[in-house]
Scaffold this motif. Structure first.
Motif, mmCIF file in Angstrom:
data_model
loop_
_atom_site.group_PDB
_atom_site.id
_atom_site.type_symbol
_atom_site.label_atom_id
_atom_site.label_comp_id
_atom_site.label_asym_id
_atom_site.label_seq_id
_atom_site.Cartn_x
_atom_site.Cartn_y
_atom_site.Cartn_z
ATOM 1 N N LEU A 5 31.531 48.312 -1.696
ATOM 2 C CA LEU A 5 31.597 48.778 -0.660
ATOM 3 C C LEU A 5 31.853 50.268 -0.895
ATOM 4 N N SER A 6 31.022 51.216 -0.340
ATOM 5 C CA SER A 6 31.334 52.579 -0.699
ATOM 6 C C SER A 6 32.038 53.237 0.563
ATOM 7 N N TRP A 7 31.801 52.715 1.895
ATOM 8 C CA TRP A 7 32.631 53.616 3.026
ATOM 9 C C TRP A 7 32.691 52.597 4.009
ATOM 10 N N LEU A 8 33.536 52.745 4.889
ATOM 11 C CA LEU A 8 34.056 52.038 6.200
ATOM 12 C C LEU A 8 34.395 53.350 7.046
ATOM 13 N N ALA A 9 33.273 53.525 8.385
ATOM 14 C CA ALA A 9 33.592 54.737 8.963
ATOM 15 C C ALA A 9 33.944 54.274 10.397
ATOM 16 N N LEU A 10 35.070 54.768 11.043
ATOM 17 C CA LEU A 10 35.643 54.491 12.399
ATOM 18 C C LEU A 10 35.495 55.522 13.347
ATOM 19 N N GLU A 11 35.293 55.348 14.579
ATOM 20 C CA GLU A 11 35.307 56.422 15.495
ATOM 21 C C GLU A 11 36.754 56.727 15.952
ATOM 22 N N ALA A 12 37.062 58.246 16.058
ATOM 23 C CA ALA A 12 38.255 58.631 16.557
ATOM 24 C C ALA A 12 37.932 59.590 17.514
ATOM 25 N N LYS A 13 38.723 59.317 18.893
ATOM 26 C CA LYS A 13 38.495 60.154 19.794
ATOM 27 C C LYS A 13 39.191 61.577 19.633
ATOM 28 N N TYR A 14 40.069 61.572 18.833
ATOM 29 C CA TYR A 14 40.864 62.936 18.656
ATOM 30 C C TYR A 14 41.295 62.760 17.165
ATOM 31 N N LEU A 15 40.403 63.386 16.161
ATOM 32 C CA LEU A 15 40.971 63.380 14.741
ATOM 33 C C LEU A 15 42.497 63.682 14.457
ATOM 34 N N GLU A 16 42.986 64.669 15.108
ATOM 35 C CA GLU A 16 44.318 64.920 14.421
ATOM 36 C C GLU A 16 45.318 63.934 14.625
ATOM 37 N N PRO A 17 45.547 62.937 15.731
ATOM 38 C CA PRO A 17 46.398 61.876 15.697
ATOM 39 C C PRO A 17 45.921 60.877 15.036
ATOM 40 N N ALA A 18 44.624 60.611 14.897
ATOM 41 C CA ALA A 18 44.265 59.479 13.977
ATOM 42 C C ALA A 18 44.373 59.596 12.615
ATOM 43 N N ALA A 19 44.175 60.972 12.085
ATOM 44 C CA ALA A 19 44.325 61.242 10.632
ATOM 45 C C ALA A 19 45.913 61.366 10.309
ATOM 46 N N ALA A 20 46.704 61.475 11.431
ATOM 47 C CA ALA A 20 48.149 61.543 10.965
ATOM 48 C C ALA A 20 48.560 60.318 10.791
ATOM 49 N N PHE A 21 47.863 59.542 11.670
ATOM 50 C CA PHE A 21 48.492 58.039 11.334
ATOM 51 C C PHE A 21 48.063 57.312 10.025
ATOM 52 N N TYR A 22 47.163 57.552 9.670
ATOM 53 C CA TYR A 22 46.508 57.177 8.390
ATOM 54 C C TYR A 22 47.077 57.776 7.189
ATOM 55 N N GLU A 23 47.322 59.138 7.397
ATOM 56 C CA GLU A 23 48.037 59.883 6.346
ATOM 57 C C GLU A 23 49.559 59.673 6.315
ATOM 58 N N GLY A 24 50.015 59.955 7.292
ATOM 59 C CA GLY A 24 51.535 59.780 7.496
ATOM 60 C C GLY A 24 52.168 58.514 7.380
ATOM 61 N N GLU A 25 51.877 57.554 8.127
ATOM 62 C CA GLU A 25 52.293 56.175 8.311
ATOM 63 C C GLU A 25 51.542 55.191 7.490
ATOM 64 N N LEU A 26 50.534 55.369 6.880
ATOM 65 C CA LEU A 26 49.973 54.431 5.904
ATOM 66 C C LEU A 26 49.699 55.101 4.426
ATOM 67 N N GLY A 27 50.065 56.420 4.376
ATOM 68 C CA GLY A 27 50.196 57.112 2.981
ATOM 69 C C GLY A 27 48.651 57.063 2.401
ATOM 70 N N LEU A 28 47.663 57.220 3.194
ATOM 71 C CA LEU A 28 46.304 57.415 2.610
ATOM 72 C C LEU A 28 46.163 59.038 2.292
ATOM 73 N N SER A 29 45.547 59.302 1.195
ATOM 74 C CA SER A 29 45.311 60.725 0.662
ATOM 75 C C SER A 29 44.071 61.130 1.206
ATOM 76 N N VAL A 30 43.859 62.313 1.875
ATOM 77 C CA VAL A 30 42.698 62.979 2.294
ATOM 78 C C VAL A 30 41.915 63.392 1.215
ATOM 79 N N CYS A 31 40.412 63.012 1.256
ATOM 80 C CA CYS A 31 39.479 63.488 0.267
ATOM 81 C C CYS A 31 38.726 65.043 0.836
ATOM 82 N N GLU A 32 38.484 64.763 2.060
ATOM 83 C CA GLU A 32 37.532 65.675 2.657
ATOM 84 C C GLU A 32 38.037 66.000 4.184
ATOM 85 N N ARG A 33 38.177 67.152 4.646
ATOM 86 C CA ARG A 33 38.744 67.225 6.389
ATOM 87 C C ARG A 33 37.789 68.358 6.912
#
Length: 228
Positions: A5-33
């Motif tokens: 599985l190369s990728w899974l893409a989800l829609e985010a109405k607002y990128l900032e809070p969505a990215a903060a959830f996955y980066e801050g709460e779940l600890g994922l590392s950002v590859c590209e922004r």
């Protein structure tokens, strides 16, 4: 047919809070922004958040599952429990917790045989489909194998590079729903062979090159067959 599985893409109405959830709460590392999407590393799979201002959009209300090491489950529960209304399910010896992201996607963290630390892969994605039989046959021809059918006859589980659940519209564990217009990328040694297996049943052929083929399945999910 598919090797990963190369990728899974989800829609985010607002990128900032969505990215903060996955980066801050779940600890994922950002590859590209960027201004339209943020790409995280979920093990060897890219996890993409995308604004709905172009096509493909990314999935809505998608239920999917991240892999975490068995030994990290209790710490994950304790860390998230104060802030989120968690639910838990047991699958044999493995436990999973469920919570919702800012865009209403049902996120599962499940005990899997992975090294970690933290999230180390995506082991399940749920797609909403109109006809289970039509969707099952389509994905079986792409190399997935049916391993379970739900007692209520509204779901089918298949195994491939990850577990793929096909759901007719209904609410699952934690009131999760199958995703609509989900964008999935699959690695394969031969994109042309994957297209040939289902060409007569795709919704549309969006792009075709030697290295990458993009189609829509009969339920309008976007599938990319990539050799990269």
């Amino acid at each position: 047919m598919f090797t990963g599985l190369s990728w899974l893409a989800l829609e985010a109405k607002y990128l900032e809070p969505a990215a903060a959830f996955y980066e801050g709460e779940l600890g994922l590392s950002v590859c590209e922004r960027g201004p339209r999407e943020v790409v995280f590393a979920a093990g060897e799979t890219d996890f993409v958040l995308r604004r709905p201002d172009d096509l493909p959009r990314g999935g809505l209300h998608t239920h999917f599952a991240f892999s975490i090491p068995e030994t990290e489950y209790d710490d994950s529960w304790d860390r998230l429990d104060d802030e989120y209304d968690l639910e838990e399910a047991q699958f044999g010896p493995a436990r999973s917790l469920y919570l919702y992201d800012p865009d209403g996607n049902c996120v599962e963290l499940g005990q899997q045989d992975v090294a970690g630390p933290g999230i180390d892969g995506i082991f399940e994605v749920v797609l909403e489909v109109e006809s289970l039989e039509r969707a099952r046959e389509f994905y079986e021809d792409l190399g997935f194998e049916t391993v379970d059918t739900g007692e209520n006859r509204k779901r089918v589980r298949l195994h491939g590079p990850m577990a793929l659940e096909l759901w007719e519209p209904h609410l699952g564990i934690a009131d999760a729903r199958g995703g609509v217009h989900v964008d999935l990328g699959f690695e394969t040694d031969d994109p042309s062979a994957a297209l040939a297996a289902v060409r007569d049943r795709i919704g549309s052929l969006e792009r075709e090159t030697e290295e990458q083929i993009v189609v829509r399945d009969p339920d309008d999910h976007v599938l990319t067959f990539t050799s990269q």
